[in-house]
Design an enzyme around this catalytic site. Sequence first.
Site, PDB file in Angstrom:
ATOM      1  N   LYS A 167       6.126  -0.115   8.982  1.00 47.05           N
ATOM      2  CA  LYS A 167       6.000   1.263   9.463  1.00 47.05           C
ATOM      3  C   LYS A 167       7.351   1.723   9.991  1.00 47.05           C
ATOM      4  O   LYS A 167       8.299   0.957  10.112  1.00 47.05           O
ATOM      5  CB  LYS A 167       4.961   1.362  10.595  1.00 47.05           C
ATOM      6  CG  LYS A 167       3.580   0.816  10.268  1.00 47.05           C
ATOM      7  CD  LYS A 167       2.833   1.626   9.244  1.00 47.05           C
ATOM      8  CE  LYS A 167       1.473   0.998   8.935  1.00 47.05           C
ATOM      9  NZ  LYS A 167       0.779   1.673   7.806  1.00 47.05           N
ATOM     10  N   SER A 210       0.842  -1.201   0.000  1.00 48.36           N
ATOM     11  CA  SER A 210       0.000   0.000   0.000  1.00 48.36           C
ATOM     12  C   SER A 210       0.877   1.251   0.000  1.00 48.36           C
ATOM     13  O   SER A 210       2.106   1.176   0.011  1.00 48.36           O
ATOM     14  CB  SER A 210      -0.904   0.004   1.243  1.00 48.36           C
ATOM     15  OG  SER A 210      -0.130   0.257   2.415  1.00 48.36           O
ATOM     16  N   SER A 215      -2.307   6.398   6.741  1.00 47.98           N
ATOM     17  CA  SER A 215      -1.630   5.249   7.336  1.00 47.98           C
ATOM     18  C   SER A 215      -2.383   4.813   8.581  1.00 47.98           C
ATOM     19  O   SER A 215      -2.620   5.607   9.498  1.00 47.98           O
ATOM     20  CB  SER A 215      -0.186   5.611   7.700  1.00 47.98           C
ATOM     21  OG  SER A 215       0.422   4.565   8.434  1.00 47.98           O
ATOM     22  N   SER A 234       1.054   3.540   2.417  1.00 50.64           N
ATOM     23  CA  SER A 234       1.170   4.132   3.752  1.00 50.64           C
ATOM     24  C   SER A 234       2.578   4.612   4.083  1.00 50.64           C
ATOM     25  O   SER A 234       2.761   5.399   5.009  1.00 50.64           O
ATOM     26  CB  SER A 234       0.707   3.133   4.820  1.00 50.64           C
ATOM     27  OG  SER A 234       1.614   2.057   4.931  1.00 50.64           O
TER      28      SER A 234
END
Length: 296
Positions: free
Chosen positions: A137, A80, A244, A82
């Site tokens: 992340k 994705s 996110s 994010s």
Amino acid sequence: MLSFINSAELFSLILTLATVITGGVFFLDKYRWQPQQEKETGVTDKEQTGWVAQARSMFPVLFAILIIRSFIIEPFQIPSGSMQPTLLPGDFIGVEKFAYGLHDPVFHKTLIPTGKPQRGDITVFIDPENPKIDLIKRIVGLPGDTVIYRDKTLYIKPACNGQKVCPAAYEVPKQFVGVTKFTELGTDLDEYKEHLGNVEHHILRDPNLPEMYSRYYQQPGSPVGEWVVPKGHYFAMGDNRDNSLDSRYWGFMPEQNLVGKATFIWISFTFNHNPDSSCPSWLPNGVRFNRIGAIH
């Protein structure tokens, strides 16, 4: 039990079982079956055939893959946006498995500790809300830190680890870079250069999207948008700050969920998402060679 295992863990389990089974055949044949056959027939160095020979030939390959994937490097695809602009959908990255300790490939117990995540690290970890998937992340808060995200500005109060004077909260420095080519629902996103600890990286913000305070994870005893990171946990955020789903929404990432540290992009594909195209959306239609290399 398998309903609680994500695809990466299921692959590790199957790989481990296959390695153990073929390894068992390899050693039984080498040190028991073959010597017994040579003793009975008097024939040495007879070429093996059938499933035993296949198992013996597969074992070294499976063993090498198991060692590399479990303790050295594991591939991971960015699913994705994010982590834009740092990582893009279609990037295939190498995840350094030994950065935060050597773990057994099935139960993920730490065998040899080798380090801890540092502020600014990009990490892959098991989603605390859905163990079937992995997330990627950036580590923002360490155990004991106070993380504040207010008016789309990040503040950190580092943990007080026995100092006589505890560190004060500070605003994480950032500079506006400009409006980008990245869009979200038709809005051009703003890009900033952020200095998080010893790491300099870029983030995106949506100028038209208000902050979603009502959706933030509410830690008992803390104001909305403020979190104290518990021992053995980390606070993780995406670089695409307004797009996110991260610790601001689901809370803290347990240390045992860590998979590894993202270190380099080994290939990057583009995909055709045009619904009118005859080319399937999952099939790459180009390679971004300029993205191959270390992750900054």
